[in-house]
Design an enzyme around this catalytic site. Sequence first.
Site, PDB file in Angstrom:
ATOM      1  CB  CYS A   2      -0.974   0.045   1.168  1.00 59.63           C
ATOM      2  SG  CYS A   2      -2.143  -1.306   1.230  1.00 59.63           S
ATOM      3  NE  ARG A  27       4.662   1.450   0.256  1.00 57.90           N
ATOM      4  CZ  ARG A  27       5.565   1.009   1.127  1.00 57.90           C
ATOM      5  NH1 ARG A  27       6.842   1.059   0.824  1.00 57.90           N
ATOM      6  NH2 ARG A  27       5.204   0.515   2.289  1.00 57.90           N
ATOM      7  CD1 TRP A  76      -0.405  -6.236  -3.219  1.00 63.36           C
ATOM      8  CD2 TRP A  76      -0.965  -6.905  -1.158  1.00 63.36           C
ATOM      9  NE1 TRP A  76      -0.194  -7.600  -3.149  1.00 63.36           N
ATOM     10  CE2 TRP A  76      -0.531  -8.032  -1.898  1.00 63.36           C
ATOM     11  CE3 TRP A  76      -1.367  -7.089   0.161  1.00 63.36           C
ATOM     12  CZ2 TRP A  76      -0.495  -9.319  -1.355  1.00 63.36           C
ATOM     13  CZ3 TRP A  76      -1.339  -8.362   0.704  1.00 63.36           C
ATOM     14  CH2 TRP A  76      -0.904  -9.458  -0.048  1.00 63.36           C
ATOM     15  CG  ASN A 102       1.082  -0.108   4.463  1.00 59.22           C
ATOM     16  OD1 ASN A 102       0.662  -1.248   4.305  1.00 59.22           O
ATOM     17  ND2 ASN A 102       2.367   0.199   4.328  1.00 59.22           N
ATOM     18  N   GLY A 103      -1.282  -1.635   6.524  1.00 56.04           N
ATOM     19  CA  GLY A 103      -1.095  -2.531   7.661  1.00 56.04           C
ATOM     20  C   GLY A 103      -2.307  -3.416   7.859  1.00 56.04           C
ATOM     21  CD  GLU A 483      16.528 -13.559  -7.653  1.00 52.29           C
ATOM     22  OE1 GLU A 483      16.182 -12.444  -8.096  1.00 52.29           O
ATOM     23  OE2 GLU A 483      15.990 -14.068  -6.641  1.00 52.29           O
ATOM     24  CE  LYS A 487      14.147 -10.767  -9.784  1.00 52.41           C
ATOM     25  NZ  LYS A 487      13.640 -11.446  -8.640  1.00 52.41           N
ATOM     26  CD  GLU A 490       9.779 -11.855  -8.150  1.00 55.45           C
ATOM     27  OE1 GLU A 490       9.686 -11.384  -6.998  1.00 55.45           O
ATOM     28  OE2 GLU A 490      10.769 -11.641  -8.879  1.00 55.45           O
ATOM     29  CG  HIS A 506      17.639 -37.485  -5.259  1.00 59.92           C
ATOM     30  ND1 HIS A 506      17.772 -38.670  -4.572  1.00 59.92           N
ATOM     31  CD2 HIS A 506      18.904 -37.107  -5.589  1.00 59.92           C
ATOM     32  CE1 HIS A 506      19.046 -38.986  -4.464  1.00 59.92           C
ATOM     33  NE2 HIS A 506      19.763 -38.050  -5.077  1.00 59.92           N
ATOM     34  CE  LYS A 605      11.511  -3.137  -5.249  1.00 63.49           C
ATOM     35  NZ  LYS A 605      12.185  -4.051  -6.162  1.00 63.49           N
TER      36      LYS A 605
END
Length: 610
Positions: A2, A27, A76, A102-103, A483, A487, A490, A506, A605
């Site tokens: 947010c 955000r 968000w 925000n929270g 990573e 990417k 995402e 395995h 973010k």
Amino acid sequence: MCGIVGYVGQRPAQGILLSGLKRLEYRGYDSSGMAMVLSRKNSISVRKSVGKIIVLENLLKKRPLSGMTGLAHSRWATHGAPNQINAHPHQDCTGEIAIVHNGIIENYASLKAALIKEGHRFVSQTDTEVIAHLIEKFYKDVPLEEAVRKSLSQLTGSFAIGVISGREPHKLIGARQGSPLILGVGKNEQFLASDVPAVLGHTKDIIFLEENELAVLTKDSVEVTDLKGAPIRRNPVSISWDIAQAQKQGHKHFMLKEINEQPAIAENLLKMRLKNSGVCFEELSISEENLKSIKSISIVACGTAYHAGLVGKYIIESLCAIPVNVDVSSEFRYRDLLIGRDSLVIAVSQSGETADTLAGVKTARKLGCSVLSICNVLGSSLTRESDGVIYTHAGPEIGVASTKAYTAQLLTFYLFALYLAQIRDTLKAQKMREHIEDLKKIPGQLEEILKNQKAIAGLARKHSHFGSFLYLGRHLNYPSALEGALKLKEISYIPAEGYAAGEMKHGPIALIDEYRAVVCIVPRSHVYEKMISNLQEIRARKGKIIAIASSGDEEIKKQAKEVIYIPPCDELFSPLLVALPLQLIAYHIALKRGCDVDQPRNLAKSVTVE
């Protein structure tokens, strides 16, 4: 998560709030809204919309808001679906108060039930609306800030809030507990925001609100108190970031811009840290004696920062002979930790506001550990909770998928490991000089990789139709595989898994056929032959291989038709070079598939709630 922007001053607020909100869209972007104290009527008017900020911008063109005190918010979603009713700002029953938040308010359900019994009428499914009605309840013959204080005392959870009232049209209130909030100090105007980029175009003088603090802003003053009203004196700090760093500067996306900034960031970091044939950290604040005495290190981080931490483990154990554990922050605080006064906890976070990492740090401090943070944002919550800080100096990272922050974190781990080896005398002087010389080559080698972007883009587009990807690496580049897969997930939404290549037999080998692409990270190293064996196993099952290999490697051409070459380097530093092709593969696949590269769905973010 947010984005909050607030303004009080003597200029029309709408454009200022909107431009600030755009710089915070990373955000959260499920919905957005703006509230303004109207200039003539001293009443509040609100505009809200579903979707990205461009939708709100178009709404404001049709129905503009006129005033010099206002709030804006990009959401968000946590409580309640992302729709117009649940979008912020929220108001009380009278419409006199507007709030952005925000929270997460953990006890909102019981508070809401009590307020409904008292006659309050709710219109949304959010936890935030509870705060607006609490302020209304207490806003009787007291200043707005006092009503806010009384309301906040009823809350359990985390919050960063902005509040305005038509009754006090030239006042803006901000408060925080567990979520970030900054104040921008201007001339005849003041700002409130979740993050620095929102106000960079207007001021570089910033006050970072700390836990359980409240600010009262007017155009001529900034007053900070604790939540009980006791005054706090804190001078603003000057931010070195430039507004241009938070803009695309001709690139199609922030992510592409930030990928291309990595050589310059690496060069600046090395110039800053390498002095007199050694490594120095002026801001570290943890004594050499302390670092000499530590017996173990725990690295705590989330997402991309966790992958940087995994590379950090290999580096530190190799150069410093200290055992290192790495935990995702959300698990670290919940297990039985065998750490204490002879342990160092390294917390890694781009924003310095990651809720789980902050919680882990607080747990570590209670156990007596020293805490070192690796962070990009000056004055963030994490840096204030730590005994020492190493800033990565990557500049503002706007793209939600981290790129330059990751390589800056990696480079910081290399430098810190060399520094630790230096003071603990675990590395011979000649080897130290060799490693430093190898590090100095990294910026130029990164530039060399970026010169090959066109070929990497073509290769990525060629493989964009595959429905799933497997990423394989060994030793230092096992984290690189993780990573690379992250990417791709995402920003392209393609299922992708990163695996240690030795684990392929395995389980994951069952997935390989002609419909799966496999990205194999195969630079020259002491595990090179083992990786070649893995490639042969994949070929036997008709997997489509993309290899990332060292320039001059002729053997790899026998194993893979598609090869991306990186400059030869000591295998210790290969994760730094491997990172760029992995980022570019993900970027160009997502671009080909028409995905929103900078603002992928469901992500934000800075993850400031657990």
